[in-house]
Design a protein around this motif. Sequence first.
Motif, mmCIF file in Angstrom:
data_model
loop_
_atom_site.group_PDB
_atom_site.id
_atom_site.type_symbol
_atom_site.label_atom_id
_atom_site.label_comp_id
_atom_site.label_asym_id
_atom_site.label_seq_id
_atom_site.Cartn_x
_atom_site.Cartn_y
_atom_site.Cartn_z
ATOM 1 N N UNK A 187 0.795 -1.292 0.104
ATOM 2 C CA UNK A 187 0.111 -0.008 0.066
ATOM 3 C C UNK A 187 0.867 1.042 0.159
ATOM 4 N N UNK A 188 0.521 2.197 -0.651
ATOM 5 C CA UNK A 188 1.364 3.364 -0.968
ATOM 6 C C UNK A 188 0.110 4.611 -0.713
ATOM 7 N N UNK A 189 0.625 5.339 0.388
ATOM 8 C CA UNK A 189 -0.311 6.376 0.590
ATOM 9 C C UNK A 189 0.510 7.947 0.277
ATOM 10 N N UNK A 190 -0.209 8.692 0.157
ATOM 11 C CA UNK A 190 0.257 10.133 -0.005
ATOM 12 C C UNK A 190 0.740 10.640 -1.346
ATOM 13 N N UNK A 191 0.388 9.724 -2.277
ATOM 14 C CA UNK A 191 1.051 10.050 -3.887
ATOM 15 C C UNK A 191 -0.270 11.116 -4.287
ATOM 16 N N UNK A 192 0.106 12.017 -4.935
ATOM 17 C CA UNK A 192 -0.992 13.028 -5.241
ATOM 18 C C UNK A 192 -1.634 12.681 -6.579
ATOM 19 N N UNK A 193 -2.547 13.040 -6.900
ATOM 20 C CA UNK A 193 -3.548 12.825 -8.194
ATOM 21 C C UNK A 193 -2.732 13.383 -9.373
ATOM 22 N N UNK A 194 -2.530 12.678 -10.544
ATOM 23 C CA UNK A 194 -2.290 13.187 -11.546
ATOM 24 C C UNK A 194 -0.727 12.629 -12.176
ATOM 25 N N UNK A 195 -0.459 11.621 -11.259
ATOM 26 C CA UNK A 195 1.207 10.908 -11.559
ATOM 27 C C UNK A 195 0.794 9.889 -12.720
ATOM 28 N N UNK A 196 1.532 9.662 -13.394
ATOM 29 C CA UNK A 196 1.480 8.646 -14.632
ATOM 30 C C UNK A 196 1.057 9.125 -15.979
ATOM 31 N N UNK A 197 0.915 8.192 -16.738
ATOM 32 C CA UNK A 197 0.354 8.341 -18.273
ATOM 33 C C UNK A 197 -0.449 7.489 -18.801
ATOM 34 N N UNK A 198 -1.311 7.485 -19.667
ATOM 35 C CA UNK A 198 -2.073 6.305 -20.239
ATOM 36 C C UNK A 198 -0.933 5.434 -21.122
ATOM 37 N N UNK A 199 -1.675 4.571 -21.496
ATOM 38 C CA UNK A 199 -1.097 3.407 -22.453
ATOM 39 C C UNK A 199 0.205 2.737 -21.534
ATOM 40 N N UNK A 200 1.494 3.035 -22.433
ATOM 41 C CA UNK A 200 2.417 2.463 -22.057
ATOM 42 C C UNK A 200 3.399 2.919 -20.656
ATOM 43 N N UNK A 201 2.980 4.175 -20.432
ATOM 44 C CA UNK A 201 3.827 4.756 -19.247
ATOM 45 C C UNK A 201 3.079 4.889 -17.967
ATOM 46 N N UNK A 202 1.822 3.985 -17.746
ATOM 47 C CA UNK A 202 0.927 4.143 -16.665
ATOM 48 C C UNK A 202 1.600 3.693 -15.416
ATOM 49 N N UNK A 203 0.874 4.114 -14.411
ATOM 50 C CA UNK A 203 1.392 3.454 -13.163
ATOM 51 C C UNK A 203 1.449 1.993 -12.801
ATOM 52 N N UNK A 204 0.410 1.400 -13.251
ATOM 53 C CA UNK A 204 0.450 -0.150 -12.974
ATOM 54 C C UNK A 204 1.414 -0.716 -13.878
#
Length: 333
Positions: A187-204
Amino acid sequence: MSSSYGKWVRISIFGQSHSEAIGVTIDGLPAGIRIDMAELQRFMNRRAPGQSRYSTPRKEADRPEFISGLVEDITCGTPLTALIRNTNTKSKDYDNIRDIPRPGHADLTAHIKYRGFEDVRGGGHFSGRLTAPLCVAGGIFKQILQRKGIEIDARIVEIGGNSEDPYAEIDRAREDLDSVGGIVECRVTGVPAGIGDPMFDGVENTIAQTVFAIPAVKGIEFGAGFSAAGMRGSQNNDPFYMDEDGKIRTRSNNSGGILGGITNGMEIVFRCAFKPTPSIAKPQDSISWSTGKDAVLEIKGRHDPCIVPRALPCVESAAALALINLMNPADLI
């Protein structure tokens, strides 16, 4: 390079399980970041072997020796390199594996890819020993993220299917000369909204890539994960609402804090599955490279009956590495 990773902050892991040393080089860290060495060592101790009866009896201090990149424990802008000496190796325990590969291990594929020149001692650079330098980098990244209000914590969900008394499964496996796997949740807490990108550079995508650098990881899921396949949209969708501070929140977290590859401000939640340790004391069917015939392998040496307890800091390190590279480097100072 297969042992290097990173976009903004790049790490390169080097060495083998029984080489003189293993280590990591971290390039791209801004100057002026103080590293709490005592805290880093406490983090390393969670992964170190020989800490309990549930791990391999191999004793290694796992004390990182920094040879560049720091001045009085503060980053100076040059690549940071740390060594961890291998001091308790027993290479002869692996003599029979030179000819007979371990089922479930990379011995077979390494031999094919490297044409017989691979280092079989302790599994070479396929060994879980190489997660020690990963944890050096991860421990440093965790400190940086904590100062930004981001916390990363992993826990054991189950071992061998047992969530009530997971360590009992390790004892049972050891008595049967066998091994066992399990599931770890992070579990990761404190990460602001808006980090990451769609498609190939997503957070997952990014977290999955770093987590799969840990040997024995065979699966990963985010939020509700595979159970979402059995839900209806009305069950899986996380309803939005405005909290007292005017921030958009969700009443559930089936998304695991990620929508469209981008953080939504909720807790990032993922779980990863670890297979049982391939090195077991039971005789196993294999083949002989020298004779070209079937053979029976009896493994000697020191091995974990279950790597899950020692994997917790490794999972946290993988998450920290991913987040460091998803964020703006200027935000790290």
